[in-house]
Design an enzyme around this catalytic site. Structure first.
Site, PDB file in Angstrom:
ATOM      1  N   ARG A 133       2.938  35.873  -5.802  1.00  0.00           N
ATOM      2  CA  ARG A 133       4.012  36.154  -6.761  1.00  0.00           C
ATOM      3  C   ARG A 133       4.821  34.873  -7.045  1.00  0.00           C
ATOM      4  O   ARG A 133       5.123  34.562  -8.200  1.00  0.00           O
ATOM      5  CB  ARG A 133       4.922  37.255  -6.188  1.00  0.00           C
TER       6      ARG A 133
ATOM      7  N   CYS B 246       9.923  55.264  -8.221  1.00  0.00           N
ATOM      8  CA  CYS B 246      11.349  55.617  -8.279  1.00  0.00           C
ATOM      9  C   CYS B 246      11.521  57.131  -8.285  1.00  0.00           C
ATOM     10  O   CYS B 246      11.801  57.722  -7.251  1.00  0.00           O
ATOM     11  CB  CYS B 246      11.984  54.999  -9.518  1.00  0.00           C
TER      12      CYS B 246
ATOM     13  N   VAL C 161      12.720  44.554 -10.243  1.00  0.00           N
ATOM     14  CA  VAL C 161      14.177  44.520 -10.203  1.00  0.00           C
ATOM     15  C   VAL C 161      14.698  43.110  -9.949  1.00  0.00           C
ATOM     16  O   VAL C 161      15.596  42.617 -10.629  1.00  0.00           O
ATOM     17  CB  VAL C 161      14.689  45.507  -9.110  1.00  0.00           C
TER      18      VAL C 161
ATOM     19  N   THR D  69      16.948  51.251  -3.842  1.00  0.00           N
ATOM     20  CA  THR D  69      17.393  52.650  -3.840  1.00  0.00           C
ATOM     21  C   THR D  69      17.218  53.232  -2.434  1.00  0.00           C
ATOM     22  O   THR D  69      16.131  53.143  -1.857  1.00  0.00           O
ATOM     23  CB  THR D  69      16.562  53.464  -4.852  1.00  0.00           C
TER      24      THR D  69
ATOM     25  N   ARG E 183       1.205  51.378  -9.634  1.00  0.00           N
ATOM     26  CA  ARG E 183       1.445  51.920  -8.305  1.00  0.00           C
ATOM     27  C   ARG E 183       1.901  53.380  -8.368  1.00  0.00           C
ATOM     28  O   ARG E 183       2.744  53.737  -9.169  1.00  0.00           O
ATOM     29  CB  ARG E 183       2.494  51.067  -7.581  1.00  0.00           C
TER      30      ARG E 183
ATOM     31  N   ASP F  68      10.715  35.423  -2.004  1.00  0.00           N
ATOM     32  CA  ASP F  68       9.773  36.543  -1.862  1.00  0.00           C
ATOM     33  C   ASP F  68       8.767  36.170  -0.785  1.00  0.00           C
ATOM     34  O   ASP F  68       8.447  34.984  -0.625  1.00  0.00           O
ATOM     35  CB  ASP F  68       9.047  36.808  -3.192  1.00  0.00           C
TER      36      ASP F  68
HETATM   37  N1  LIG Z   1      11.140  49.364 -10.762  1.00  0.00           N
HETATM   38  C1  LIG Z   1      12.120  50.181 -11.124  1.00  0.00           C
HETATM   39  O1  LIG Z   1      12.059  50.867 -12.124  1.00  0.00           O
HETATM   40  C2  LIG Z   1      13.390  50.277 -10.321  1.00  0.00           C
HETATM   41  C3  LIG Z   1      14.582  50.604 -10.980  1.00  0.00           C
HETATM   42  C4  LIG Z   1      15.729  50.710 -10.237  1.00  0.00           C
HETATM   43  C5  LIG Z   1      15.693  50.536  -8.858  1.00  0.00           C
HETATM   44  N2  LIG Z   1      14.507  50.249  -8.242  1.00  0.00           N
HETATM   45  C6  LIG Z   1      14.525  50.051  -6.793  1.00  0.00           C
HETATM   46  O2  LIG Z   1      14.589  48.657  -6.550  1.00  0.00           O
HETATM   47  C7  LIG Z   1      13.832  48.317  -5.384  1.00  0.00           C
HETATM   48  C8  LIG Z   1      12.770  47.293  -5.738  1.00  0.00           C
HETATM   49  O3  LIG Z   1      11.866  47.866  -6.673  1.00  0.00           O
HETATM   50  P1  LIG Z   1      10.854  46.988  -7.532  1.00  0.00           P
HETATM   51  O4  LIG Z   1      10.250  47.910  -8.522  1.00  0.00           O
HETATM   52  O5  LIG Z   1      11.482  45.739  -8.000  1.00  0.00           O
HETATM   53  O6  LIG Z   1       9.772  46.635  -6.396  1.00  0.00           O
HETATM   54  P2  LIG Z   1       8.569  45.618  -6.539  1.00  0.00           P
HETATM   55  O7  LIG Z   1       7.521  46.129  -5.624  1.00  0.00           O
HETATM   56  O8  LIG Z   1       8.237  45.368  -7.970  1.00  0.00           O
HETATM   57  O9  LIG Z   1       9.137  44.247  -5.971  1.00  0.00           O
HETATM   58  C9  LIG Z   1       9.555  44.078  -4.680  1.00  0.00           C
HETATM   59  C10 LIG Z   1       9.315  42.632  -4.280  1.00  0.00           C
HETATM   60  O10 LIG Z   1       9.835  42.483  -2.956  1.00  0.00           O
HETATM   61  C11 LIG Z   1       8.952  41.652  -2.215  1.00  0.00           C
HETATM   62  N3  LIG Z   1       9.192  41.894  -0.791  1.00  0.00           N
HETATM   63  C12 LIG Z   1       8.754  42.914  -0.022  1.00  0.00           C
HETATM   64  N4  LIG Z   1       9.229  42.774   1.232  1.00  0.00           N
HETATM   65  C13 LIG Z   1       9.978  41.648   1.249  1.00  0.00           C
HETATM   66  C14 LIG Z   1      10.722  40.979   2.243  1.00  0.00           C
HETATM   67  N5  LIG Z   1      10.806  41.461   3.481  1.00  0.00           N
HETATM   68  N6  LIG Z   1      11.366  39.841   1.907  1.00  0.00           N
HETATM   69  C15 LIG Z   1      11.292  39.345   0.651  1.00  0.00           C
HETATM   70  N7  LIG Z   1      10.587  39.943  -0.348  1.00  0.00           N
HETATM   71  C16 LIG Z   1       9.951  41.074  -0.042  1.00  0.00           C
HETATM   72  C17 LIG Z   1       7.581  42.047  -2.701  1.00  0.00           C
HETATM   73  O11 LIG Z   1       6.644  41.014  -2.437  1.00  0.00           O
HETATM   74  C18 LIG Z   1       7.833  42.256  -4.202  1.00  0.00           C
HETATM   75  O12 LIG Z   1       7.618  41.075  -4.946  1.00  0.00           O
HETATM   76  C19 LIG Z   1      13.291  49.643  -4.848  1.00  0.00           C
HETATM   77  O13 LIG Z   1      14.189  50.162  -3.916  1.00  0.00           O
HETATM   78  C20 LIG Z   1      13.276  50.516  -6.077  1.00  0.00           C
HETATM   79  O14 LIG Z   1      13.363  51.885  -5.744  1.00  0.00           O
HETATM   80  C21 LIG Z   1      13.358  50.076  -8.942  1.00  0.00           C
END
Ligand SMILES: NC(=O)c1ccc[n+]([C@@H]2O[C@H](COP(=O)([O-])OP(=O)(O)OC[C@H]3O[C@@H](n4cnc5c(N)ncnc54)[C@H](O)[C@@H]3O)[C@@H](O)[C@H]2O)c1
Length: 433
Positions: free
Chosen positions: A41, A262, A18, A122, A333, A36
């Protein structure tokens, strides 16, 4: 609040599926720093490659105004913090707020008067104010809605989807005061060409996102239940859905494995809140239970069919095409394909899994097995096609049969990708949901 679009400096917190596309899109118009905690990453992004494949190397190279960092001090000069960290569940399917809390604490350390923190992760309705704001206040010493403000704008991207992308999906926006809501809305309106929908409150925006995924989960759950029922009746679920879908108000969903972080996770955020307010959700949890059992169901039916065909299961090599949680995406995942693997192994079978998109080292690290080759040169005794990557979707009946070292090849077509008649004409036994 005095912030305007022209003096906006954005920090994106969490650069995953995201956060990175969001940072790139904002980076076209604003000063943006991507933050991050994962050094690996950040290093990969600095080297110009995105392993999530959401951005191509060319798109990443084009994002010139964009900086990536693990250093909190590098985001101190920002005045808008957008949080896109994971919102997982624990082993008992309870929300794990650790990433949200840690990200909020970190932001609190650099937050200044007049700044805005927007959450995109989310969550359940009320989470921003109940879980995140207290962390921001504690670590910043500032007061919510006096010194700093919040917004909630859920992300609706669909990883792997090259058509529906961030600028072309209407963005829901909200803010902690009417003025902030206006600002948040104009900020997103400046990058989302499809437009924005301004929700009346952050709680409404939070609820809207979580029900999008909950609705999908329940609808797929219904199709999965029908699939179990229709198998007993001896009719093909896909054929039933094709027929029913000729009516204008039939909603088309297909049975399948619901994995990822999700659809299979977000409903638990809603049920957590429901239980907190004294309501025991029934449909939502029923959908979860149904979908969580489908991996084992697929595996058991594979074994059943193999035994019916006279195969000696423990001596067989069962091939599995696809281990990611969804098609055309490298994300492994919480993939429910792993439930298929584990159940087959519990029956003593030897599973050979292949995947054109997954990273073999990540699969080894996360699930403890090596990806293998499955081809006409390295055939298997039965074949399960679990994920609809385009490479698998494009396989002809002939090519599929050639991968199975058997006179009566068993093809388990989890996603209903192929013509059952064509496969049966080639002498295959077919099982599909
Ligand atoms: N992937 C999807 O399809 C999607 C779509 C819509 C919404 N979402 C929501 O968006 C959010 C993120 O999802 P994602 O798929 O991008 O996750 P992701 O795991 O791909 O990425 C999250 C990133 O956040 C970093 N992170 C973790 N803790 C952190 C912190 N304390 N400070 C800074 N960085 C930190 C991680 O290292 C990682 O790079 C979730 O709530 C998910 O439910 C995901």
């Amino acid at each position: 609040m005095t912030q305007t679009l022209s003096d906006t400096k954005i920090a994106i917190i969490g650069l995953g599926y995201v956060g990175l596309p969001l940072a790139a899109e904002f980076g076209k118009q604003y000063d943006v720093v991507g933050f991050d905690i994962n050094q690996v990453r950040i290093d990969e992004l600095l080297s110009g490659h995105d392993t999530t494949l959401e951005l191509t190397d060319a798109e990443l190279a084009e994002a010139k105004g964009l900086n990536f960092t693990t250093e909190l001090e590098s985001i101190r000069q920002c005045n808008v913090y957008i949080v896109t960290v994971p919102t997982p569940v624990d082993g008992a399917n309870r929300p794990d707020f650790t990433p949200l809390k840690k990200a909020s604490q970190a932001i609190g350390g650099v937050l200044e008067n007049g700044d805005t923190v927007i959450y995109e992760s989310t969550v359940f309705p009320g989470c921003t104010e109940e879980i995140c704001v207290p962390e921001l206040e504690k670590s910043s010493g500032l007061v919510f809605n006096r010194d700093f403000y919040c917004g909630y704008s859920p992300e609706r991207i669909n990883p792997g989807d090259k058509v529906n992308r961030l600028p072309t999906i209407v963005k829901i926006t909200s803010g902690s005061t009417p003025q902030v809501a206006d600002y948040v809305d104009s900020l997103y309106a400046s990058i989302v060409t499809a437009g924005t929908h301004r929700a009346p409150s952050m709680k409404v925006a939070e609820a809207a996102k979580v029900i999008e995924n909950t609705q999908r989960d329940i609808n797929i759950g219904l199709m999965n239940e029908l699939s179990v029922l229709f198998d007993r009746i001896g009719i093909d679920t896909n054929a039933v859905i094709d027929a029913a879908a000729t009516k204008w108000n039939f909603l088309r969903f297909n049975p399948g494995l619901v994995g990822g972080h999700c659809i299979g996770v977000d409903p638990y955020y809603l049920t957590y809140k429901a239980e907190q307010v004294g309501y025991l959700p029934q449909m939502i949890l029923a959908g979860r239970r149904l979908n969580d059992n489908m991996g084992r169901y697929v595996a058991r039916n594979t074994i059943r069919k193999m035994l019916q065909l006279g195969m000696d299961v423990p001596r067989c090599r069962i091939g599995l095409l696809g281990v990611t949680f969804k098609e055309n995406c490298p994300d492994i995942r919480n993939s429910k394909v792993i439930d298929v693997v584990r159940e087959l192994e519990a029956w003593g079978a030897n599973v050979a899994a292949a995947d054109t998109w997954a990273n073999p080292e990540e699969v080894q690290k996360e699930y403890g097995f090596e990806l293998q080759n499955i081809s006409a040169e390295e055939p298997v005794d039965a074949l399960i096609v679990a994920v609809g990557h385009h490479e698998y979707r494009d396989l002809t009946a002939e090519e599929l049969c050639a991968m199975v070292n058997n006179e009566m090849p068993l093809i388990v077509d989890v996603k209903g990708l192929y013509s059952q008649t064509e496969l049966e004409d080639k002498g295959c036994t077919v099982f599909r949901l």
